[in-house]
Design a protein around this motif. Structure first.
Motif, mmCIF file in Angstrom:
data_model
loop_
_atom_site.group_PDB
_atom_site.id
_atom_site.type_symbol
_atom_site.label_atom_id
_atom_site.label_comp_id
_atom_site.label_asym_id
_atom_site.label_seq_id
_atom_site.Cartn_x
_atom_site.Cartn_y
_atom_site.Cartn_z
ATOM 1 N N GLU A 494 0.803 -1.222 0.000
ATOM 2 C CA GLU A 494 0.000 0.000 0.000
ATOM 3 C C GLU A 494 0.840 1.278 0.000
ATOM 4 N N GLU A 495 2.007 1.267 -0.636
ATOM 5 C CA GLU A 495 2.776 2.506 -0.686
ATOM 6 C C GLU A 495 2.018 3.565 -1.483
ATOM 7 N N ASP A 496 2.090 4.778 -0.994
ATOM 8 C CA ASP A 496 1.394 5.897 -1.641
ATOM 9 C C ASP A 496 2.253 6.386 -2.808
ATOM 10 N N ILE A 497 1.689 6.393 -4.015
ATOM 11 C CA ILE A 497 2.477 6.796 -5.181
ATOM 12 C C ILE A 497 2.296 8.278 -5.506
ATOM 13 N N SER A 498 1.591 9.006 -4.645
ATOM 14 C CA SER A 498 1.412 10.444 -4.894
ATOM 15 C C SER A 498 2.739 11.186 -4.975
ATOM 16 N N PRO A 499 3.713 10.926 -4.054
ATOM 17 C CA PRO A 499 4.992 11.642 -4.175
ATOM 18 C C PRO A 499 5.701 11.350 -5.496
ATOM 19 N N LEU A 500 5.607 10.091 -5.980
ATOM 20 C CA LEU A 500 6.258 9.749 -7.243
ATOM 21 C C LEU A 500 5.623 10.513 -8.396
ATOM 22 N N LEU A 501 4.287 10.604 -8.423
ATOM 23 C CA LEU A 501 3.616 11.355 -9.483
ATOM 24 C C LEU A 501 3.986 12.831 -9.420
ATOM 25 N N ALA A 502 4.109 13.354 -8.206
ATOM 26 C CA ALA A 502 4.480 14.757 -8.063
ATOM 27 C C ALA A 502 5.879 15.019 -8.618
ATOM 28 N N LEU A 503 6.835 14.088 -8.315
ATOM 29 C CA LEU A 503 8.191 14.267 -8.814
ATOM 30 C C LEU A 503 8.249 14.151 -10.329
ATOM 31 N N LEU A 504 7.459 13.255 -10.900
ATOM 32 C CA LEU A 504 7.411 13.137 -12.353
ATOM 33 C C LEU A 504 6.833 14.399 -12.989
ATOM 34 N N ALA A 505 5.872 15.045 -12.302
ATOM 35 C CA ALA A 505 5.275 16.268 -12.828
ATOM 36 C C ALA A 505 6.238 17.447 -12.723
ATOM 37 N N LEU A 506 7.123 17.422 -11.707
ATOM 38 C CA LEU A 506 8.064 18.526 -11.516
ATOM 39 C C LEU A 506 9.285 18.420 -12.435
ATOM 40 N N ASP A 507 9.581 17.214 -12.904
ATOM 41 C CA ASP A 507 10.742 17.012 -13.771
ATOM 42 C C ASP A 507 10.349 17.415 -15.194
ATOM 43 N N PRO A 508 11.023 18.399 -15.793
ATOM 44 C CA PRO A 508 10.662 18.843 -17.157
ATOM 45 C C PRO A 508 10.704 17.709 -18.189
ATOM 46 N N GLU A 509 11.582 16.704 -17.976
ATOM 47 C CA GLU A 509 11.690 15.617 -18.945
ATOM 48 C C GLU A 509 10.505 14.649 -18.886
ATOM 49 N N THR A 510 9.987 14.449 -17.700
ATOM 50 C CA THR A 510 8.933 13.439 -17.548
ATOM 51 C C THR A 510 7.532 14.032 -17.487
ATOM 52 N N ARG A 511 7.432 15.363 -17.479
ATOM 53 C CA ARG A 511 6.126 16.005 -17.323
ATOM 54 C C ARG A 511 5.196 15.637 -18.480
ATOM 55 N N ARG A 512 5.721 15.502 -19.689
ATOM 56 C CA ARG A 512 4.889 15.212 -20.852
ATOM 57 C C ARG A 512 5.045 13.769 -21.350
ATOM 58 N N VAL A 513 5.750 12.976 -20.579
ATOM 59 C CA VAL A 513 5.957 11.573 -20.975
ATOM 60 C C VAL A 513 4.694 10.767 -20.668
ATOM 61 N N PRO A 514 4.216 9.906 -21.577
ATOM 62 C CA PRO A 514 3.073 9.041 -21.268
ATOM 63 C C PRO A 514 3.427 8.075 -20.136
ATOM 64 N N ILE A 515 2.530 7.948 -19.176
ATOM 65 C CA ILE A 515 2.763 7.126 -17.986
ATOM 66 C C ILE A 515 1.672 6.059 -17.897
ATOM 67 N N VAL A 516 2.088 4.816 -17.644
ATOM 68 C CA VAL A 516 1.148 3.709 -17.411
ATOM 69 C C VAL A 516 1.241 3.324 -15.941
ATOM 70 N N ILE A 517 0.117 3.313 -15.257
ATOM 71 C CA ILE A 517 0.076 2.900 -13.855
ATOM 72 C C ILE A 517 -0.733 1.600 -13.783
ATOM 73 N N ALA A 518 -0.066 0.484 -13.443
ATOM 74 C CA ALA A 518 -0.724 -0.826 -13.376
ATOM 75 C C ALA A 518 -0.787 -1.281 -11.930
ATOM 76 N N MET A 519 -1.950 -1.796 -11.524
ATOM 77 C CA MET A 519 -2.138 -2.248 -10.147
ATOM 78 C C MET A 519 -3.160 -3.380 -10.099
ATOM 79 N N PRO A 520 -3.165 -4.160 -9.013
ATOM 80 C CA PRO A 520 -4.141 -5.240 -8.893
ATOM 81 C C PRO A 520 -5.568 -4.707 -8.920
ATOM 82 N N ALA A 521 -6.494 -5.558 -9.369
ATOM 83 C CA ALA A 521 -7.882 -5.139 -9.544
ATOM 84 C C ALA A 521 -8.489 -4.621 -8.251
ATOM 85 N N GLU A 522 -8.204 -5.285 -7.139
ATOM 86 C CA GLU A 522 -8.795 -4.858 -5.867
ATOM 87 C C GLU A 522 -8.281 -3.482 -5.464
#
Length: 745
Positions: A494-522
């Motif tokens: 149950e790690e919170d991925i909000s900080p990771l998304l925030a860092l990707l949004a702050l990085d100019p290189e990754t801000r416009r990169v397509p991102i796939v987030i895969a997780m279990p159905a539940e």
């Protein structure tokens, strides 16, 4: 019908029925195709019965062996007093045959073939008309020879026609019973059935075969005169599906006969068949072996628990039962048998069985002993010192019908049998083991044996759990072709991925990169809506993937990769965060110069020590290769290092060709944790032609894989199991490779 020289034409019912208007003269034979490999030849003249050398066609020097049955003509003539029928091995060119010789070249009898082959009905009519009262014996000898070879479907149909033409109806099969062990029960009435072992061949929409059938007979007041009831049991290895059986060719008292299945037949299911056998068993007559097999079948599984009805202190219970793919089973329970009445314990499903008492792991269950203290009829057995009532067993029952009943079969020393139905929980092998070891006391003395003898083989034989995508949702303008996508695997933790998304949004290189987030159905059902809002808030372009049937981060990385069609992907575990900006561009730039390789950054702990900086393989001091990883050093030890080739990359974060996972076979389903599972795929990637590198100038923060809520003892046990599985799968390969490297050129 056979037309002799004294009777040039035949009229009457027999001729009309068979439409036979063909004359056989001395010196001529008529052929009839039995099947693709056999020809029946009918003619007039004295030919020695039995195996006879035959010359066919123009090249009389090339001979074959033919079986001949002969008879004295019912209406002999001065030129022919005998008739014969021969079974000749045929080849593709045989329809063009013109002549045939029976016997040696100097003394044999020569014949000319009729220009047209006869039908089976015509051939039978010829034999019946010419042989008269002898026809039944003649046809029986022919069938005996035909049944001795390979029985094809066409041959069996011809045999059926021969028997039906020579004999009246011999009775009917009225009931066909199926069984859990694959045997087939036949019940009806017949005139020709003889008690004891019997050669039979079921007729119908099935693969022809000659089988052994145990026959018992019993009185049937409602049967015609001279007939009796019968019950037959075809053993499991030669049985056929009940619905496919239309009749039965069998060898009875007076030779081969055919018995049809009644149009109003009854099909008894596996749960009903034992009761049918019991209802007539005491009235049957047969040999001891057949009677024993029927009694065993009568005491078969009927879907009920019968262990508790045994008159001995023998009882059984199941605590857990798990089934992974391919009939891979892990069962935990207890068997109370202090006096040793049980001879064998088997796990069965239809005709598949696995004997457990030879390979299970037993351990003490004092609670089971205590539970029988107040039962008086078990009191004498309490003097026994047997306390290892618990067991854990791994078994594999590959069967095409996973929904068929699964059950324990206990065979006692007096040959009595008892049954216990089992309804396993269908889960992945990983989930099954995690549940099972979570219920075992880490201090249990039997734990090492359980791990080595049951858990490791169960995981090692499990099939790969391929993730199945359940839901795909796009947030923002997702365009996977704009730049290589980042695939984030958010596993069951149950790690919170909000900080990771925030860092990707702050990085100019990754801000416009397509991102796939895969997780279990539940987890997707709980967090999907919130993640979509976060993606919109940060202005990212993302694809959310829900996968079922799997759980850890590696499964999710594979599921996310499957949701793409681009050439290159960047994998990233949700438990990692970049140490600084620019990591994405550096990885891609390095991979672009290497072409078709896998490049990983260094993974570090928060205390600035190295968690992973490459995996390596060493021959070690002995014969056993060592697979390890660079870890524990200060992070500054690799700061100045350049791009380095390694034995296996870390799939937690890397850039790689998208098809690399598919070529390497995907992640293994045999591991419980992530470290050995990732190393396993990393090694397979290397052996699939993808060189692996570590790029020390790029670093990620993260911690070791750990399931939330696991105790230190549980975490250590998971690590030990994974290490043993890895060694069992890779040590033989690496050892061979090491010796190959030492082999001189």
């Amino acid at each position: 019908m056979l037309v002799t020289e004294q009777s040039p034409a035949v009229t009457g019912p027999s001729a009309g029925r068979h439409a036979v208007s063909r004359a056989i003269r001395s010196g001529r034979v008529i052929g009839c195709r039995i099947d693709e490999a056999t020809l029946l030849i009918i003619g007039l003249g004295r030919v020695t019965a039995g195996d006879v050398v035959v010359g066919v066609g123009e090249d009389q020097a090339v001979t074959r062996s033919s079986f001949v049955s002969e008879w004295r003509l019912a209406a002999p003539s001065p030129r022919a007093r005998h008739g014969f029928a021969a079974l000749l091995p045929a080849v593709d060119t045989d329809p063009a045959m013109t002549t045939i010789r029976f016997g040696e070249e100097e003394t044999g009898a020569h014949y000319i073939f009729a220009p047209r082959l006869a039908t089976t009905e015509e051939a039978v009519a010829l034999v019946v008309e010419s042989a008269g009262p002898q026809s039944a014996a003649v046809l029986n000898r022919l069938v005996d020879a035909l049944m001795a070879g390979n029985v094809s479907r066409r041959r069996l149909l011809t045999i059926t026609t021969l028997l039906q033409s020579a004999h009246a109806s011999d009775g009917f099969i009225e009931l066909i019973g199926e069984s859990h062990d694959g045997a087939t029960l036949l019940q009806g009435w017949s005139r020709g059935m003889a008690p004891g072992p019997c050669r039979v061949s079921p007729v119908g929409n099935l693969t022809p075969a000659v089988a052994e059938c145990g026959i018992a007979i019993f009185p049937r007041p409602d049967a015609p005169d001279g007939a009796s009831g019968f019950v037959g049991l075809i053993e499991a290895s030669q049985a056929a599906r009940a619905l496919d059986i239309e009749g039965l060719v069998f060898r009875g008292r007076a030779g081969w006969r055919y018995i049809a299945v009644h149009p109003r037949k009854r099909i008894a299911g596996p749960l009903e068949t034992p009761e049918h056998i019991r209802s007539i068993l005491l009235r049957t007559q047969s040999t001891p072996d057949v009677f024993l097999s029927l009694r065993t079948a009568a005491n078969s599984f009927e879907g009920k628990e019968t262990v508790s009805s045994l008159p001995y202190p023998v009882r059984m219970g199941i605590d857990s039962a798990f089934e992974a793919g391919g009939g891979n089973l892990l069962v935990c329970g207890w068997l109370y048998d202090p006096d040793g009445h049980v001879a064998t314990v088997r796990l069965r499903r239809r005709d598949a069985a696995a004997r457990l008492d030879e390979c299970w792991t037993r351990f003490d269950r004092p609670d089971v002993t205590d539970s029988f203290n107040d039962q008086q009829h078990f009191t004498p057995s309490l003097r026994s010192e047997q306390r290892a009532h618990g067991f854990i067993a791994h078994a594999r029952l590959p069967n095409g019908d996973p929904d068929a009943p699964l059950y324990f079969e206990l065979t006692l020393r007096d040959e009595r049998r008892a049954f216990l139905p089992l309804k396993p929980t269908r889960v992945s092998a990983r989930s099954a083991v995690l549940r099972q070891i979570g219920s075992i006391d880490p201090a249990n003395y039997a734990l090492p044996a359980i791990v080595d003898s049951q858990i490791v083989p169960f995981l090692g034989q499990s099939g790969r759990s391929t993730p199945v995508m359940e839901t795909i949702l796009d947030a923002g303008s997702f365009d996977e072709e704009s730049s290589p996508p980042i695939v984030i695997g958010a596993g069951e933790s149950e790690e919170d991925i909000s900080p990771l998304l925030a860092l990707l949004a702050l990085d100019p290189e990754t801000r416009r990169v397509p991102i796939v987030i895969a997780m279990p159905a539940e987890r997707f059902r709980r967090q999907g809506a919130r993640l979509r809002e976060l993606v919109r808030f940060y202005g990212l372009s993302a694809r959310l993937v829900s996968a079922k049937g799997t759980g850890d981060v590696y499964d999710m990385l594979e599921a996310g990769t499957q949701a793409l069609s681009c050439e290159t992907v960047v994998s990233l575990s949700a438990s990692l965060i970049p140490r600084g900006a620019g990591w994405y561009g550096k990885l891609l730039a390095t991979a672009a110069t290497l072409k078709g390789c896998v490049v990983s950054p260094v993974l570090a702990y928060e205390d600035h020590s190295i968690r992973w900086a490459g995996s390596w393989i060493d021959d070690g001091n002995g014969d056993e290769p060592i697979v390890g990883r660079y870890a524990g050093y200060p992070l500054k030890a690799v700061t100045d290092m350049k791009l380095t080739r390694i034995a296996a990359a870390s799939l937690e974060c890397c850039v790689m060709p998208r098809h690399a996972l598919l070529r390497a076979g995907g992640f293994s389903g045999a591991y419980l944790g992530g470290q050995e599972k990732g190393l396993d795929l990393g090694l397979r990637l290397s052996r699939s032609g993808f060189d692996c590198y570590v790029l020390p100038s790029v670093q990620m923060w993260g911690c070791d894989d750990a399931r939330s809520g696991d105790s230190p003892a549980m975490a250590a046990l998971v690590e030990e199991i994974d290490r043993k599985i890895f060694k069992s799968q890779w040590l033989p390969i690496l050892t061979v490779e090491k010796h190959l490297e030492k082999r001189p050129a």
